[in-house]
Design a protein around this motif. Structure first.
Motif, PDB file in Angstrom:
ATOM      1  N   TYR C 224       0.800  -1.151  -0.483  1.00 36.31           N
ATOM      2  CA  TYR C 224       0.301  -0.066  -0.088  1.00 36.31           C
ATOM      3  C   TYR C 224       1.270   1.033  -0.024  1.00 36.31           C
ATOM      4  O   TYR C 224       1.564   1.339   0.993  1.00 36.31           O
ATOM      5  N   ARG C 225       0.360   2.104  -0.893  1.00 41.18           N
ATOM      6  CA  ARG C 225       1.384   3.037  -0.483  1.00 41.18           C
ATOM      7  C   ARG C 225       0.630   4.485  -1.269  1.00 41.18           C
ATOM      8  O   ARG C 225      -0.236   4.781  -1.788  1.00 41.18           O
ATOM      9  N   PRO C 226       0.881   5.270   0.710  1.00 36.15           N
ATOM     10  CA  PRO C 226       0.408   6.383   0.604  1.00 36.15           C
ATOM     11  C   PRO C 226       0.709   7.779  -0.377  1.00 36.15           C
ATOM     12  O   PRO C 226       1.889   7.935  -0.784  1.00 36.15           O
ATOM     13  N   ILE C 227      -0.386   8.029  -1.199  1.00 39.19           N
ATOM     14  CA  ILE C 227      -0.584   9.493  -1.714  1.00 39.19           C
ATOM     15  C   ILE C 227      -0.533  10.748  -0.741  1.00 39.19           C
ATOM     16  O   ILE C 227      -1.558  10.549  -0.277  1.00 39.19           O
ATOM     17  N   LEU C 228      -0.020  12.001  -0.484  1.00 38.25           N
ATOM     18  CA  LEU C 228       0.083  13.226   0.414  1.00 38.25           C
ATOM     19  C   LEU C 228      -0.602  13.504  -1.265  1.00 38.25           C
ATOM     20  O   LEU C 228      -0.063  14.203  -2.129  1.00 38.25           O
ATOM     21  N   PRO C 236       3.385  10.760  -3.360  1.00 33.28           N
ATOM     22  CA  PRO C 236       3.401  10.101  -2.139  1.00 33.28           C
ATOM     23  C   PRO C 236       4.321   9.988  -0.880  1.00 33.28           C
ATOM     24  O   PRO C 236       5.237  10.812  -1.159  1.00 33.28           O
ATOM     25  N   VAL C 237       4.008   9.363  -0.659  1.00 34.35           N
ATOM     26  CA  VAL C 237       5.086   9.488   0.853  1.00 34.35           C
ATOM     27  C   VAL C 237       5.986   9.053   0.927  1.00 34.35           C
ATOM     28  O   VAL C 237       6.568   8.050  -0.075  1.00 34.35           O
ATOM     29  N   GLN C 238       6.869   9.545   1.659  1.00 33.53           N
ATOM     30  CA  GLN C 238       7.867   9.733   1.282  1.00 33.53           C
ATOM     31  C   GLN C 238       8.743   8.566   2.218  1.00 33.53           C
ATOM     32  O   GLN C 238       9.864   7.774   1.875  1.00 33.53           O
TER      33      GLN C 238
ATOM     34  N   ASP D 218      -7.827  10.039   3.658  1.00 32.23           N
ATOM     35  CA  ASP D 218      -6.643   9.957   2.358  1.00 32.23           C
ATOM     36  C   ASP D 218      -6.861   8.973   0.959  1.00 32.23           C
ATOM     37  O   ASP D 218      -7.716   8.528   1.063  1.00 32.23           O
ATOM     38  N   SER D 219      -5.656   9.084   1.079  1.00 38.22           N
ATOM     39  CA  SER D 219      -4.966   8.819  -0.441  1.00 38.22           C
ATOM     40  C   SER D 219      -4.430   7.905  -0.585  1.00 38.22           C
ATOM     41  O   SER D 219      -3.151   7.351  -0.214  1.00 38.22           O
ATOM     42  N   PHE D 246      -5.940   4.205  -8.213  1.00 40.72           N
ATOM     43  CA  PHE D 246      -5.231   5.456  -6.827  1.00 40.72           C
ATOM     44  C   PHE D 246      -6.772   5.663  -6.052  1.00 40.72           C
ATOM     45  O   PHE D 246      -8.006   5.313  -6.677  1.00 40.72           O
ATOM     46  N   LEU D 247      -6.796   5.659  -4.933  1.00 45.19           N
ATOM     47  CA  LEU D 247      -7.769   5.452  -3.566  1.00 45.19           C
ATOM     48  C   LEU D 247      -8.572   6.428  -3.416  1.00 45.19           C
ATOM     49  O   LEU D 247      -7.196   6.574  -2.289  1.00 45.19           O
TER      50      LEU D 247
END
Lengths: 266, 266, 266, 266
Positions: C224-228, C236-238, D218-219, D246-247
């Protein structure tokens, strides 16, 4: 055998893999939680030798790699990761004798990578708008044998750059503002790389490059995934650096926007 | 301005971004689905110039980057991706004048990257067990200006390698079998990189390197994720190369297994 | 409107996105660095309502999602991430009324996910060898409305499991040791999922499943790759969770090793 | 034992792992490159049984999982991957009896996942603006036992949705245009998921949700990385699906923009 010489920078590897980058001067020493290393014990040893801390723990002396040099600079800004630098060197088509323009010196880590690539006879001309960063970068570069290949100057926005550069790297928040000046500095066929953390910057910069007649414009990001190799228990590491910078590349054509657009892929 | 010369290799970029790597000889030509390019139209042009196909479509002439040279070799085996080569150059600590050992020449793509890094004065000594691959690699390397820096030899397993090498790269299925010979060829502090596709190989090779007294042994994999930057519709590409090779690195200490083990991280 | 009732578990969202999962009892309260929330202020409110801390800061009341329930269990072992649980539910083919076997209850987080999937009428039968974990899991499950669907038992290795189970999940270090017993417990066509952190376990378990006549055996990992997402600065988060567990799936055929092997893909 | 019944949908697994989803009707048959399967051979068999093709090759009969049902729908648009559906079910907090709104039915694959989650007593109300897609989706859903839980309607933009929905999913190119209507349809605390392929959409939708008073916005994106587990040669697959959608998630608060902003993380 390559012998440790007075004044050289050496990487010391301690028990558990902990490392330190030191300048080896007779009479000097390094104190760590693993014990004290006296530099007189290093001088005259071949690289790879095993010396002892005052507590008897083993220490191995290595020559720093380019990655070591980059990771150990003093910095006040986001680090430029060696993974991006490696891709840039591979893509820019630079080598011994190349002249490279850098806009946004930062701490000078990427500057070191560019100098490494153009050695022994090329030149890196690097510009920075912040005077405090310029001084820090000069110090970081000055500490290495690559210093004679690098010149760091204060950037006054709007002034032209010297012409005939073989390649250029932009590491600034609004690279499109310097794009016209950078294009004019690049010789025909000269390649450009831009480092930017957000999608918004990538989208805008890639578009601006196409409109400025650049070809082979493409963007990517690079992920290094460390693997923990252990007998019978090998797996990826549990947490990793997931994002640093996107890279956008292109090559200067001598045509304009219509050439940039025609040669752009979908 | 850098001018296209007779006999040089040039990268041609066509409409839609399609590229071809050609050797520019007077009277020669390239026929593509985008039209025909006559090489006489290229000679004497500066790189970056826009020429026309016989149908009038634009073509831009570029000098190939190291990545272009690697990706365009003729090959019979799995490709060595530039992403791995870039990381290897960054980590091996090699530069102008270095002497590098390669075991497993393959198509010679990685050989080119190593030669690029040690230019203008170093040497790459590359060994290959398969005679057909050796001939192919010689042809691929011979076509580039890096050829004088490279020597490719047939490998007879069990024979020692020349000593005093600054770095070594192994690209063979059972690298642990060549590890003792490679260690003896490396000078103290010399660094080694091994490319292998499976976890099983990584686990075994990393363990063997520690037992052989190597330090800073670590493994990783590299992912390049292309980004499609388009106005208002920017996103990652939908399919990507997800795996090529794992990389395992280390530096030769002059100590043995006990030093390798003591300095290994968890 | 759905109204907050005495004894329900609610998720409170505070300024900056900080959350807490509470059991709402009249007279109760929660003290946080964002201020105090009195539960009497929550009772009778609709979910989604905005209440105030004693300092006046806004707090929104939500019903917990399955992910919230899983992430907020008390635990002593590695967390089971909802990302793996989500894939398991999708693949196991279980739904209302299914009977599921779990081997390795751990903290009970995955047990909750399985119970969620088989509600309102199915059953999760979960086994754990460690008595302290069993008690913790019972407590974690008992705190939720899913408790009546779950039975947690102490596992005595070697004893058979009840037969006719629709699906099974193994979350233990040596799943191949329980494989014969689990196969016998699964009805024909029943699916199995195994969670394991290392490649070595994946390789061994996948092989053992094929030999035990399982079909559709495959392994994967989930990232799971969180996007800011922020105006003009989306990236993407760092740092991210890079690895938790590999998943290996299969379905029980009524054939043996020869069927497993014949139907296995390359 | 669970027995294959007339009219059921079954997944057939052939040699090499090739699969087909069929409706089992007496007298029917499936012809494949692996041979012919007569459905009369399936009826009355337990799931998991091994039958033979007319050529004697083994075939195993399985009940389809939710993932199988989703992957085998007929489609004219981009597929909704089960990996996104799995995360959505985990996050939306829906279960037996929930009422879910879907905007953008597409081929109906995600509709099936939502119906699976709310079974046996809930409802999925799905809207589609394209009549041809609506018909295709009705056909895809109608072929499954989940059909009674689903109602698919033609969407006339601007009309309100029914109120009191427990959760909502948006799978349309401009989700912000339906956001006000969807918020009004959601009960307090009801959760929303939006699927979108570009960063630009994620950025705009996440911002619009915060302004509409949604909290926990959140994404993320989800990557499934298949592992090829083979004795002594285990590795990730070489090419993978790198990007689908993306979600973006959030929960409806009963407050407005000021609550959305106050509770948003950085």
């Amino acid at each position: 055998m390559v012998i440790v010489q007075e004044g050289e920078r050496a990487l010391l590897v301690f028990e558990g893999g902990f490392t330190a980058l030191v300048e080896v001067r007779g009479g000097g020493r390094l104190s760590t939680h693993r014990g004290i290393v006296h530099f007189d014990d290093l001088l005259g040893q071949p690289y790879g030798a095993v010396v002892k801390t005052h507590q008897g723990g083993p220490v191995v002396i290595l020559q720093p790699s380019l990655e070591d040099l980059m990771m150990k600079v003093r910095r006040r800004t986001t680090i430029i990761y060696p993974k991006e630098a490696a891709a840039i060197l591979m893509r820019l088509g630079i080598g011994p004798g190349s002249r490279v323009l850098e806009v946004g010196t930062g701490s000078g880590a990427l500057t070191l990578a560019l100098a490494w690539a153009v050695a022994p006879t090329g030149q890196v001309l690097s510009y920075e708008v912040r005077e405090d960063m310029l001084l820090l970068a000069r110090e970081n570069v000055g500490r290495t044998p690559l210093a004679p290949l690098v010149e760091i100057r204060l950037r006054h926005s709007g002034e032209p750059f010297p012409e005939g550069m073989d390649a250029a790297v932009l590491d600034i928040p609004t690279p499109w503002e310097e794009l016209a000046a950078v294009r004019d500095a690049l010789r025909g066929g000269g390649r450009l790389a831009s480092l930017n953390p957000t999608f918004n910057q990538v989208e805008r910069m890639a578009g601006a490059m196409i409109e400025a007649g650049f070809v082979q414009v493409d963007s990517l990001e690079i992920l290094y995934r460390p693997i923990l190799a252990r007998p019978g228990r090998t797996r990826p590491v549990q947490r990793m650096v997931a994002h640093t910078e996107f890279l956008t590349f292109g090559a200067r054509s001598l045509g304009g926007a219509e050439v940039g657009r025609a040669l752009a892929g979908e």
